[in-house]
Design a protein around this motif. Structure first.
Motif, mmCIF file in Angstrom:
data_model
loop_
_atom_site.group_PDB
_atom_site.id
_atom_site.type_symbol
_atom_site.label_atom_id
_atom_site.label_comp_id
_atom_site.label_asym_id
_atom_site.label_seq_id
_atom_site.Cartn_x
_atom_site.Cartn_y
_atom_site.Cartn_z
ATOM 1 N N HIS A 8 0.851 -1.304 0.050
ATOM 2 C CA HIS A 8 0.190 0.104 0.246
ATOM 3 C C HIS A 8 0.889 1.130 -0.052
ATOM 4 N N GLN A 9 0.572 2.327 -0.953
ATOM 5 C CA GLN A 9 1.327 3.590 -0.782
ATOM 6 C C GLN A 9 0.557 4.720 -0.354
ATOM 7 N N ASN A 10 1.134 5.538 0.682
ATOM 8 C CA ASN A 10 0.538 6.510 1.252
ATOM 9 C C ASN A 10 1.700 7.678 1.248
ATOM 10 N N ARG A 11 1.447 9.027 1.638
ATOM 11 C CA ARG A 11 2.252 10.212 1.614
ATOM 12 C C ARG A 11 2.216 10.746 2.886
ATOM 13 N N PHE A 12 3.442 11.285 3.194
ATOM 14 C CA PHE A 12 3.487 12.033 4.334
ATOM 15 C C PHE A 12 2.853 13.279 4.343
ATOM 16 N N ASP A 13 2.062 13.749 5.285
ATOM 17 C CA ASP A 13 1.141 15.248 5.374
ATOM 18 C C ASP A 13 2.302 16.310 5.530
ATOM 19 N N ALA A 14 1.702 17.375 5.772
ATOM 20 C CA ALA A 14 2.598 18.703 6.058
ATOM 21 C C ALA A 14 3.066 18.571 7.358
ATOM 22 N N LYS A 15 2.384 17.816 8.392
ATOM 23 C CA LYS A 15 3.064 17.878 9.754
ATOM 24 C C LYS A 15 4.065 16.496 9.756
ATOM 25 N N GLY A 16 4.195 15.867 8.841
ATOM 26 C CA GLY A 16 5.056 14.850 8.974
ATOM 27 C C GLY A 16 4.655 13.358 9.309
ATOM 28 N N ARG A 17 3.092 13.379 9.307
ATOM 29 C CA ARG A 17 2.517 12.115 9.666
ATOM 30 C C ARG A 17 1.993 11.218 8.332
ATOM 31 N N VAL A 18 2.142 10.009 8.678
ATOM 32 C CA VAL A 18 1.582 9.183 7.447
ATOM 33 C C VAL A 18 0.655 8.109 8.044
ATOM 34 N N SER A 19 -0.313 7.877 7.287
ATOM 35 C CA SER A 19 -1.459 6.825 7.595
ATOM 36 C C SER A 19 -0.983 5.342 7.419
ATOM 37 N N ILE A 20 -1.049 4.771 8.503
ATOM 38 C CA ILE A 20 -0.764 3.340 8.378
ATOM 39 C C ILE A 20 -2.074 2.796 7.474
ATOM 40 N N PRO A 21 -2.003 1.965 6.369
ATOM 41 C CA PRO A 21 -2.998 1.346 5.578
ATOM 42 C C PRO A 21 -4.187 0.809 6.416
ATOM 43 N N ALA A 22 -5.472 1.148 6.056
ATOM 44 C CA ALA A 22 -6.621 0.636 7.045
ATOM 45 C C ALA A 22 -6.334 -0.843 7.329
ATOM 46 N N PRO A 23 -6.149 -1.939 6.282
ATOM 47 C CA PRO A 23 -6.023 -3.173 6.566
ATOM 48 C C PRO A 23 -4.800 -3.525 7.477
ATOM 49 N N PHE A 24 -3.789 -2.781 7.717
ATOM 50 C CA PHE A 24 -2.778 -2.894 8.577
ATOM 51 C C PHE A 24 -3.199 -2.364 9.909
#
Length: 157
Positions: A8-24
């Protein structure tokens, strides 16, 4: 049994956070115990990525330490390798985490992040490096499985 599957691919937001994919996240939550962190991150010993461990699975990594004298240099080396760069994390309500800078640097993480399921654990990669690793692993798996097939049929390897 709950497993970490897929990439799964996600992106860091402006505050440096990244979402763990929902299934994970769902798998982590089924394995989490009250009072324990959701996940423990640490640098991989083998690859430029971050390993993500459910707390119970991470605790099992310490079992080999019991075989060493707690005052020995070997015990200290293993404990340092296991614990010194490990970060217990909880996610916010939206499932986002902040990956410590030392781990981001180890994995070469910039804007985009690939979460790669490995069954009992998952890894966090730079997407381009993750694709190279997946190709490398598939090639190696073909070699391993063809060797097993030949060994089971009695044919020469």
């Amino acid at each position: 049994m709950s497993m970490f599957l897929g990439t799964h691919q996600n992106r860091f937001d402006a505050k440096g956070r990244v979402s763990i994919p929902a299934p994970f996240r769902a798998t982590l939550k089924t394995q989490a115990q009250a009072g324990e962190p959701l996940v423990i991150l640490r640098p991989s010993h083998f690859h430029p990525c971050v390993e993500a461990w459910p707390t119970m699975a991470f605790s099992a990594l310490a079992t080999p330490l019991d075989d060493y004298d707690p005052f020995s240099e070997d015990h200290e080396d293993l404990a340092t390798s296991l614990y010194a760069d490990a970060y217990p994390l909880d996610s916010d309500k939206e499932g986002r985490i902040i990956i410590p800078e030392s781990l981001r640097s180890h994995a070469g993480l910039t804007e985009d992040v690939a979460f790669v399921g490995l069954g009992k654990v998952f890894q966090i990669w730079n997407p381009e490096a993750a694709e190279k690793r997946r190709q490398q692993a598939r090639a190696q798996a073909r070699t391993l499985t063809s060797g097993r097939k030949n060994n089971h049929t009695g044919s020469p390897s």
